[in-house]
Enzyme design. Sequence first.
Site, PDB file in Angstrom:
ATOM      1  N   CYS A   6       8.352   5.702   9.248  1.00 25.10           N
ATOM      2  CA  CYS A   6       8.432   7.110   8.864  1.00 25.10           C
ATOM      3  C   CYS A   6       9.587   7.280   7.883  1.00 25.10           C
ATOM      4  O   CYS A   6      10.441   6.393   7.758  1.00 25.10           O
ATOM      5  CB  CYS A   6       8.567   8.038  10.072  1.00 25.10           C
ATOM      6  SG  CYS A   6      10.207   8.034  10.789  1.00 25.10           S
ATOM      7  N   CYS A  51      13.253   6.206   8.414  1.00 22.89           N
ATOM      8  CA  CYS A  51      13.632   4.802   8.247  1.00 22.89           C
ATOM      9  C   CYS A  51      14.215   4.596   6.848  1.00 22.89           C
ATOM     10  O   CYS A  51      15.192   3.864   6.660  1.00 22.89           O
ATOM     11  CB  CYS A  51      12.416   3.890   8.428  1.00 22.89           C
ATOM     12  SG  CYS A  51      11.623   4.019  10.038  1.00 22.89           S
ATOM     13  N   CYS A  84       9.926 -25.095  10.496  1.00 24.56           N
ATOM     14  CA  CYS A  84      10.967 -24.313  11.170  1.00 24.56           C
ATOM     15  C   CYS A  84      11.877 -23.685  10.125  1.00 24.56           C
ATOM     16  O   CYS A  84      11.814 -24.042   8.938  1.00 24.56           O
ATOM     17  CB  CYS A  84      11.780 -25.182  12.133  1.00 24.56           C
ATOM     18  SG  CYS A  84      12.731 -26.450  11.294  1.00 24.56           S
ATOM     19  N   CYS A  98      14.013 -25.907   7.773  1.00 22.60           N
ATOM     20  CA  CYS A  98      13.359 -26.468   6.576  1.00 22.60           C
ATOM     21  C   CYS A  98      13.620 -25.571   5.371  1.00 22.60           C
ATOM     22  O   CYS A  98      13.911 -26.055   4.278  1.00 22.60           O
ATOM     23  CB  CYS A  98      11.853 -26.604   6.806  1.00 22.60           C
ATOM     24  SG  CYS A  98      11.399 -27.685   8.161  1.00 22.60           S
ATOM     25  N   ASP A 138     -11.236  23.278 -23.859  1.00 20.73           N
ATOM     26  CA  ASP A 138     -11.398  23.235 -25.308  1.00 20.73           C
ATOM     27  C   ASP A 138     -12.849  22.830 -25.575  1.00 20.73           C
ATOM     28  O   ASP A 138     -13.395  21.988 -24.863  1.00 20.73           O
ATOM     29  CB  ASP A 138     -10.434  22.196 -25.891  1.00 20.73           C
ATOM     30  CG  ASP A 138     -10.647  22.001 -27.378  1.00 20.73           C
ATOM     31  OD1 ASP A 138     -10.650  22.992 -28.106  1.00 20.73           O
ATOM     32  OD2 ASP A 138     -10.836  20.843 -27.786  1.00 20.73           O
TER      33      ASP A 138
END
Length: 857
Positions: free
Chosen positions: A101, A104, A173, A176, A552
């Site tokens: 929201c 935040c 992981c 890395c 127009d």
Amino acid sequence: MSDKCCNSNEKELLTIDNNKDCCNIQDEKVNATNVKETDSCCSSKESLKGLEIKSCCSEKEDETITETSSCCSNKVEEIPHNTTASIKGEKIEYRIYGMDCPSCALSIEKGLSGLNDIQEVKVNYNTAKLQVVGKNSSSFDNVENEVKKLGYTIEPFKQNKNLKTYNVEGMDCGSCAKSIETHLNTIPTVKSVSVNFSTGKMKVEHENSVDNIISEVSKIGFKASLLTNSNKPTEITNNKEGYGLITFSGILIALGFISSYNGISPLLTTMLYATAIVINGYKPVKSAYYAIKSRSLDMNVLMSAAAIGAAIIGEWFEGATVVWLFALGTALQNRSIEQTRKSIRNLMDLAPSEAWIKVGSELVKKPVDDVSVGEIVVIKPGDRVPLDGEIIQGETSVNQAPITGESIPVDKIIGDTVYAGTINESGSIEIRVTKLVEDTTISKIIHLVEEAQEQKAPTQAFIDKFASIYTPIVFVLALIVIVLPPLFGFGTWGEWIYKGLALLVVACPCALVISTPVAIVSAIGNAAKNGVLIKGGTFLETAGSINAIAFDKTGTLTEGKPKVFEIDALAMSKDDLISIALTLEDYSTHPIAKTIVDYAKNKGVQAKNGELFKSIVGKGVQATIDGEVHYAGNLKLFEEMNIFLGDVKAKVDKIQSQGKTVVIIGTQQEIMGIISVSDTIRTMTVKALDGLKQVGVNQVVMLTGDNEGTAKMISKEANVNRYFAELLPEDKVDAIKQLQNEGHKVAMVGDGINDAPALATANLGIAMGGAGTDTAMETADIVLMADNLEKLPHTIKLSRKALAIIKQNIWFSLIVKSIALALIFPGWLTLWLAVLSDTGAAIIVILNALRLLKVKG
């Protein structure tokens, strides 16, 4: 201007006014329109589109002036009108994931504003974009960490061509990712590197080649590949993990609830609830901590306080249910709000990332980012057009729906323009690229739509202001409820703390705050998909209240391509009359004059020798031919010269009553002939105007410079309510004002150029044919990309639907909040019901707004 200083390329819009002194620009505003060129450099004190310059020649790559070894040897380029940062700072944009929201967004703004060297922070909830302005490049070092601390995921946009995004395979992981970062940071040509293990993405700003980076990554055991469409947002892969944790904690709560009724140890039940609180509450509590540090009062603070308070007073089930419902509601909100953001993401996906370039007799595939203007692109049947260009070989039909919303493919031949993102339906074609990837029509559409979504509508601005007052007031009220009643002996502490905690939950106006922006984003996204650009929520709201539309005539209601209908030669042969008409009209820019010139040239008629050409405003033209002044113009011109007309006036009246325009050729002594020209009404005009009446536009008005007879005839064909004839450009403004004085909310539809005064005077300016003219896209409030009115009824219908949904959302949010507040004091509102009323209402509001994405054109 000297060679060593302030060298500009052909495209520069600014040159610098020099007073023999270099690099003496002061902290003043510099104007981009007319800076003079003299002998020396950079002592200008003029204004540069509202952007402050602190020093000369020290700007960064993403700004107007680039750093060079000598002072002011710069290529000064046009400064974007929407730039928010001053030139003395650097600006970086990020994508933020996880905001549920607008509060935040406020928390992130406050959190980042406290960082050193940060000058400006702007977070837009609708587009999930963060803009940060810092004093220098090192100012942004802590931005990503700070946002992550607040509980959100952050991803920088591509800032320049040196910043590239790669896919990395083989990471198992987080260490890395750290290994890759550490290794690449040892390479001198790598300026920055960020590896995200969760998404498998690596962002590297580097000066060496892509192959070098891929090779370096492979050295440490991983496989990297360039992600060409680096602006495309990536999905968050740990969403599924989040749902898994929510499910697991939900099971724990259910087990705890069952065990509490089966005589199982209360300690075990409490442990189950506590585990659920930790699993679901870790992220909001962490975010709440950093929000409090930045003096922000968002939903995370309120929910965390409620959950912790419930645990303290022994309401473990309530506390666990609060954080579980909050986590579930947030996840569902994020999933729902992503549907609105996809409206832009889908536009980004339209244009291919690579193009087949013709080099001699060979075809070479290149990323569109690397294709230059003038290169030849080959597009096979069924492929999407990668860049805007002009056809130089082949014929085909092109599906332009992604740009203009037109459902029927358009035939294209040599010389025609094609747009990036459209689909080549039949023949193979070759195009010469006319615009770089960042300047294509689709890129401008994306940019304008994102800009539009960042603009707050009046309703949204009011609600945001209301929420900023409402939340702290209710928060203080909750503290009073917790402390004062038990202090004066009105009930127990536990009873009033519980009520105060329920009031804390109700204090967050999440559903109310989200009610307007989601509806606006959805409507603007829907419109863009259908070939209509709405420049912001303000114009969306205005369009929803329009009850009169003025058009127009020429080029809007009619084709704008008049044809010669009949030639009546009175004093000479037709060929001689056409030859004189060609001589007179060849120097005029009027559409009717051009029609006569084209007709004469197609007939192979040669012009006579003319001189002393003169335009007579609003009446015609004159020139001296064979020593005698000749005229071409309307009836008024010859009446004012008191020329004997005989039965010419009756003929002209008859022709005009048939809806045709008359051009009279003659001298001061006689009328030589009459040429009648007619403009045909567009095939879609009647259907579009009838559609407008069906959606509630009760006044459809035509404005034209044509005579009364022509105006009357066209108005009958088009089925307009009324018309204003014989108008000069300034008279159209008066016609708009007259309609407004009659109490109408007026929209004006024109081409965005000739009708600029009337477009500006109307409550809403609508330009058509935006795909063919940049001016229309820039000047009007709403742009119809196609050169017809087909999508106008859909635009009005969508706007009215959006207004209705916004009102529904606001009233629903207020009613739910009022009921929740009323139920607190009798003790009927439980904590979990308070959370459900807030997150549940927010989800319902979002889902209601998402209906706008489904409104069909």
